[in-house]
Every structure is written in C-alpha cells, then in structure tokens.
Design a protein around this motif. Structure first.
Motif, short mmCIF file in Angstrom:
data_model
loop_
_atom_site.label_atom_id
_atom_site.label_comp_id
_atom_site.label_asym_id
_atom_site.label_seq_id
_atom_site.Cartn_x
_atom_site.Cartn_y
_atom_site.Cartn_z
N UNK A 1 2.51 -9.09 19.42
CA UNK A 1 1.87 -8.25 20.54
C UNK A 1 0.93 -7.38 20.11
N UNK A 2 0.00 -7.50 20.83
CA UNK A 2 -1.34 -6.46 20.62
C UNK A 2 -0.94 -4.94 20.30
N UNK A 3 0.18 -4.62 21.10
CA UNK A 3 0.65 -3.45 21.12
C UNK A 3 1.00 -3.10 19.48
N UNK A 4 1.34 -4.00 18.67
CA UNK A 4 1.42 -3.62 17.35
C UNK A 4 0.29 -2.97 16.68
N UNK A 5 -0.82 -3.56 16.85
CA UNK A 5 -2.04 -3.15 16.20
C UNK A 5 -2.24 -1.72 16.88
N UNK A 6 -2.23 -1.67 18.15
CA UNK A 6 -2.35 -0.06 18.79
C UNK A 6 -1.49 0.98 18.11
N UNK B 1 0.96 -1.12 0.14
CA UNK B 1 -0.06 -0.08 0.05
C UNK B 1 0.64 1.36 0.01
N UNK B 2 1.98 1.18 0.73
CA UNK B 2 2.84 2.33 0.52
C UNK B 2 3.64 2.51 -0.55
N UNK B 3 4.19 1.65 -1.21
CA UNK B 3 4.95 1.53 -2.51
C UNK B 3 4.02 1.56 -3.79
N UNK B 4 2.77 1.38 -3.47
CA UNK B 4 2.00 1.10 -4.81
C UNK B 4 0.72 1.60 -4.46
N UNK B 5 0.44 2.82 -4.09
CA UNK B 5 -0.79 3.30 -3.48
C UNK B 5 -2.02 3.18 -4.31
N UNK B 6 -1.64 3.20 -5.87
CA UNK B 6 -2.95 3.05 -6.51
C UNK B 6 -3.43 1.71 -6.73
N UNK B 7 -2.81 0.76 -6.29
CA UNK B 7 -3.42 -0.46 -6.49
C UNK B 7 -4.05 -1.01 -5.15
N UNK B 8 -4.22 -0.28 -4.15
CA UNK B 8 -4.87 -0.67 -2.87
C UNK B 8 -6.05 0.22 -2.74
N UNK B 9 -7.15 -0.12 -2.36
CA UNK B 9 -8.16 0.82 -1.85
C UNK B 9 -8.17 0.64 -0.16
N UNK B 10 -8.84 -0.48 0.16
CA UNK B 10 -9.00 -0.38 1.79
C UNK B 10 -7.96 -1.63 2.19
N UNK B 11 -7.46 -1.50 3.56
CA UNK B 11 -6.61 -2.14 4.07
C UNK B 11 -7.13 -2.80 5.46
N UNK B 12 -6.81 -4.28 5.42
CA UNK B 12 -7.21 -4.99 6.74
C UNK B 12 -5.92 -5.45 7.25
N UNK B 13 -5.46 -5.15 8.35
CA UNK B 13 -4.11 -5.52 8.93
C UNK B 13 -4.60 -6.50 10.29
N UNK B 14 -4.31 -7.63 10.27
CA UNK B 14 -4.61 -8.58 11.43
C UNK B 14 -3.42 -9.49 12.03
N UNK B 15 -3.35 -9.06 13.40
CA UNK B 15 -2.40 -9.43 13.86
C UNK B 15 -0.90 -9.20 13.18
N UNK B 16 -0.78 -7.95 12.92
CA UNK B 16 0.30 -7.73 11.75
C UNK B 16 1.68 -7.39 12.30
N UNK B 17 2.47 -7.85 11.43
CA UNK B 17 3.97 -7.40 11.59
C UNK B 17 3.93 -5.98 10.82
N UNK B 18 5.15 -5.30 10.53
CA UNK B 18 5.26 -4.17 9.93
C UNK B 18 5.61 -2.94 10.67
N UNK B 19 5.77 -2.72 12.06
CA UNK B 19 5.90 -2.02 12.81
C UNK B 19 7.34 -2.39 13.72
N UNK B 20 8.19 -1.64 14.36
CA UNK B 20 9.03 -2.06 15.33
C UNK B 20 8.40 -2.87 16.56
N UNK B 21 9.04 -3.90 16.83
CA UNK B 21 8.84 -4.84 18.25
C UNK B 21 9.80 -5.53 18.40
#
Length: 284
Positions: A230-235, A115-135
């Motif tokens: 961690x739940x903190x990722x989603x927060x 979604x960050x690199x190709x914003x034109x390809x993504x409408x809505x996002x659902x992130x579940x128990x997601x990695x992608x932020x520092x932890x």
C-alpha cells in the motif's frame, strides 16, 4: 556456475554462505537489496538501474539468502535477523564499513532493520515500495507469496506488479516462470512465506519508536498504483522518519525501478550525491 548468465556476478563468502553479488562501478558504495518475488534475483530487480548508478558510485547488489544464485542449505528457515546478518556479511566480505542502502519492498524491511540495528554501517536510506511498518496484507502480496509455479500464475503476478501492461507479455511470463523453477528456487521460496501470511508481514515490521529515531537522510519512493504494497506504507515512513522526503510516481505499480527506470536512477543518484548533511545526525 556459468558466467554466461547476466544474473551471475561474483561469488564471495558472506555470513557463512557462498553469495552471488553484483559489484559494479567505483566510488562511495551503495547497496541494493531486492524484493521477494518468485524467481527473483538482484539482477532481475536492478538490471535497468545498476549501470546508471554505477556511473557515479560503487554499486553492490547481492542475491539475499534464499533467493537467486546464493547458496541454499537443506531444511533452513529464513527470518529478518538472518537476512540482516547476511547483508552485513556481504558488506564485511567486501570491506565496506559504511554504505548507502536501497531496499525494494521486502528489501526495504531489511534495509530499515539494518539501519536501526547497525547505524554506523548506513549513511543514507532509500526505501521503495517498502515493507517494515504495520499493514494488512494485500490480496496481491498474498498471491505473490503464495505463488505455485505455472506460466499462467506468473502472468497473473506480473499483471499485479506492473501498472503498464505493455511491460507484461507472454515472453516475460515465460522467462520469469523459468527463473522461478530453477533447482532450489521454488523449494526455498515456497517454504519462506507459508499461509497464513499476515504473520510474515508482521515479522518484518520494525518498532515505530525505532523508526522515528532514525537519524538518516531517507528517500521514500512508491508507485501510486501499487497493488502489492500500500502507498500508505510510504506515507507512514515519510511521516515517522524525521529526515525523510517522499516521491510518488504516478502511473506506476510496484515496479518503480523498472517502469520508471531512468527517472528512478536520476532521483536516487541525485539524492545520494547531495553534499550537505552526509552523515547521520543524532536527534535532539
């Protein structure tokens, strides 16, 4: 490959590799990106929610490079850019110009980066128990990525994934173990996240400024008792993404889409069906 197995969908060539893809339903597309457990496939991750989502949408769920029944190459290495490129290749092969995107755990990091690199390809996002932020990597995630095949080891991992131990039995452990030792499966998985594994968490992280700039309507989902991520990722994600909303399932581990399958499908289906503000809006 035999079509007798429900894990086998259709085969298409995406980003240079033969790719196993489930493609169900009709209407606006939603693409589901699975997690990174041993022996995982798109079907194993999403089997309980694909039929419900496909009642209203076209549901696309690929086996990502290195996983499931998608083609593997000898000696290849895997990284975020390769996985993002593979996801884009699936969309291109299916003629999908823009999709809603649902990412589970490792798949959440791919969805976020795409979604960050190709914003034109993504409408809505659902992130579940997601990695992608520092932890700091959890002992459970370290165990998942460090899995050495045995039925006993798989049973221990299933205990880490699920809050409801009623979902975890010897038969499931046997089935998931057998999935993990199919030809090529453990070879690619074992080479994917060698110790020390904190570096792979870090390699899947998107920059805070890029996450804060996301214009997409985003639904962030987590299990309150998740031991793996961690739940903190989603927060954090719900705080950083301007147009985010957060839903936390109580009495739920890392398997939100399995432990609360019907509720998960309704929640995601309703979020994706909302008519207002469908298109990503530039931030002022």
């Amino acid at each position: 490959m035999s079509t007798a197995s429900p894990e086998i969908g259709r085969t298409l060539r995406a980003a240079g590799r033969q790719t196993n893809v489930h493609d169900q339903g009709s209407g606006a597309p939603v693409t589901l990106i699975h997690g990174s457990g041993p022996g995982v496939s798109a079907w194993a991750n999403w089997r309980l929610v694909m039929p419900a989502l496909a009642e209203r949408r076209r549901v696309v769920a690929p086996d990502m490079a290195g996983f499931g029944f998608t083609e593997r190459f000898d000696g290849e290495s895997y990284d975020m850019q390769g996985w993002v490129g593979h996801a884009l290749g699936v969309l291109d092969a299916l003629g999908i110009e823009q999709t809603d995107l649902v990412g589970n755990s490792f798949g959440g990091a791919i969805a976020l980066a795409l979604a960050i690199q190709h914003p034109e390809r993504v409408r809505r996002l659902v992130l579940m128990g997601s990695v992608g932020v520092p932890f700091e990597i959890t002992p459970a995630l370290d165990a998942v990525w460090g899995y050495a095949p045995s039925i006993e080891a798989m049973r221990r991992l299933l205990d880490l994934f699920a809050y409801d131990r009623g979902l975890v039995n010897d038969e499931l452990a046997r089935l998931r173990y057998e999935a993990s030792v199919r030809p090529g499966f453990q070879e690619s998985f074992g080479a994917m996240f060698p110790a020390p594994r904190q570096r792979w968490v870090d390699a899947m992280t998107s920059a805070e400024a890029d996450i804060r700039a996301l214009p997409n309507q985003t639904l962030v989902i987590h299990g309150r008792e998740d031991q793996v991520i961690p739940l903190a990722n989603s927060l954090t994600l719900a705080t950083w993404i301007p147009r985010a909303q957060l839903h936390v399932f109580g009495q739920c581990g890392h398997w939100t889409q399995i432990e609360h399958a019907a509720r998960f499908a309704r929640l995601v289906g309703d979020f994706l069906a909302e008519a207002a503000d469908d298109e990503p809006q530039p931030l002022s």
